[in-house]
Scaffold this motif. Structure first.
Motif, mmCIF file in Angstrom:
data_model
loop_
_atom_site.group_PDB
_atom_site.id
_atom_site.type_symbol
_atom_site.label_atom_id
_atom_site.label_comp_id
_atom_site.label_asym_id
_atom_site.label_seq_id
_atom_site.Cartn_x
_atom_site.Cartn_y
_atom_site.Cartn_z
ATOM 1 N N THR A 158 48.372 56.239 -3.176
ATOM 2 C CA THR A 158 47.742 55.338 -2.207
ATOM 3 C C THR A 158 48.753 54.417 -1.541
ATOM 4 O O THR A 158 48.372 53.567 -0.738
ATOM 5 C CB THR A 158 46.659 54.485 -2.896
ATOM 6 O OG1 THR A 158 47.267 53.705 -3.942
ATOM 7 C CG2 THR A 158 45.572 55.361 -3.482
ATOM 8 N N SER A 162 52.822 57.532 1.075
ATOM 9 C CA SER A 162 51.951 58.674 0.796
ATOM 10 C C SER A 162 50.898 58.841 1.882
ATOM 11 O O SER A 162 50.574 59.957 2.298
ATOM 12 C CB SER A 162 51.267 58.502 -0.563
ATOM 13 O OG SER A 162 52.203 58.522 -1.614
ATOM 14 N N ARG A 163 50.357 57.719 2.356
ATOM 15 C CA ARG A 163 49.323 57.799 3.393
ATOM 16 C C ARG A 163 49.896 58.267 4.722
ATOM 17 O O ARG A 163 49.235 59.002 5.470
ATOM 18 C CB ARG A 163 48.621 56.445 3.531
ATOM 19 C CG ARG A 163 47.642 56.189 2.384
ATOM 20 C CD ARG A 163 46.932 54.859 2.520
ATOM 21 N NE ARG A 163 47.816 53.764 2.126
ATOM 22 C CZ ARG A 163 47.975 52.643 2.798
ATOM 23 N NH1 ARG A 163 47.348 52.469 3.957
ATOM 24 N NH2 ARG A 163 48.768 51.701 2.355
#
Length: 339
Positions: A158, A162-163
């Motif tokens: 998260t 990563s997003r």
């Protein structure tokens, strides 16, 4: 004047360039940061690995194999590159860190509407690097966050990097230039909005809290001669400020604060909390936890045990407790110092 220089001079709009293909958090944030400056707000974006396109661009970031600020080149992939932010930070920079190092003060100044040389801009420029940008530099350059041979006990998907990564096309989806550009623009918006939100918090909440902590630290020996108890008349985020101020003020080790008292709310009849100071801002360990015999005990049973009226609770881990009144919380702190 060379043909290339003449061409650049004839252009009215600035050109920003990064690499084509899969994008990452650092190049998306670098783009978002540059867009905060008026001269780049409406700049043309090009995504290319063609040197001829780089030569027609004003700023080239995360591609080109060059770090040359006067020429607008901000890459970090080349052999021998080891640039860091400085000011005590030692993480190798990514394109985000490079752009922030050279343009960050101006960016923070522009967003806040404060002069570049103002103490607020200088303090928040450094704080935003440590709080926001450095982690992206570390992730992009493969710098481990923890020095250990133990595998992680859990994984997080998260985080911002990563997003942003998830905005790229999946391996079994179309990966055209248009699809990648759309994803990159979304990544720019995402990283930019989170940068702005963090800066807004630091400016409007974190920085004002520092003034409150300074006053409380300066008055600590008026509260208790040991200087080991600090009282806030209003709650604020104090933990990080306290540890920084202890260093700045060179408080002796045997006088470091052990307990902090503060009201639970702004109501006149608010209950009071006593919290043990952690050994560091990130630690769950206390310098001196509340007495073991008090832990997990509540209300009248706790008052009877301590001999202090109005006790509400002490957490089973001993890092926090409560009393109905400020005076009761103070008694808990004084007694805990001697146990």
């Amino acid at each position: 004047m060379s043909d290339l220089a003449a061409t650049k001079k004839q252009r009215t709009a600035q050109v920003l360039c990064t690499h084509a293909g899969t994008f990452h958090c650092d190049d998306a944030l670098a783009h978002a940061l540059l867009r905060q400056l008026p001269r780049f707000a409406d700049a043309e974006l090009r995504r290319s690995r063609d040197p001829a396109v780089w030569d027609q661009s004003d700023i080239v970031f995360d591609v080109s194999g060059e770090y040359d600020p006067p020429r607008g080149r901000f890459d970090h992939h080349q052999r021998g590159f080891n640039e860091v932010f400085g000011h005590g930070f030692t993480t190798k920079l990514s394109s985000a860190g490079l752009i922030y190092k050279h343009y960050g003060q101006e960016i923070v100044s522009t967003i806040l509407g404060e002069p570049v040389e103002s103490p607020v801009v200088q303090q928040l420029w450094l704080k935003m690097y440590g709080d926001f940008v450095e982690a992206l530099d570390g992730i992009d350059n493969g710098v481990a966050q923890y020095v250990t041979t133990e595998p992680p006990r859990y994984r997080s998907r998260t985080d911002l990097s990563s997003r942003v990564g998830a905005l790229n096309p999946r391996w079994n989806e179309p990966s055209t230039d248009d699809v990648l550009l759309d994803g990159f623009n979304k990544a720019t918006e995402l990283t930019g909005s989170e940068f702005l939100a963090r800066l807004d918090y630091l400016h409007k909440a974190w920085l004002p809290a520092r003034d409150i902590v300074v006053r409380a630290v300066e008055a600590r020996k008026d509260v208790h001669p040991s200087g080991k108890v600090i009282v806030f008349t209003e709650f604020c985020p104090w933990k990080e400020h306290l540890h920084v101020l202890e260093e700045e003020l060179s408080i002796p080790k045997d006088e470091l604060p052990l307990y902090v008292l503060y009201p639970e709310s702004e109501k006149p009849d608010a209950k009071w909390r006593i919290q043990a100071v952690a050994v560091s801002p990130e630690s769950f360990d206390s310098r001196k936890a509340l007495p073991e015999a008090w832990r997990g005990v509540r209300d009248d049973a706790l008052s009877t045990l301590t001999g202090i009226p109005g006790c509400v609770f002490v957490h089973a881990a001993g890092f926090i407790g409560g009393n109905v009144t400020k005076e009761g919380a103070m008694e808990m702190a004084i007694k805990a110092l001697d146990l």
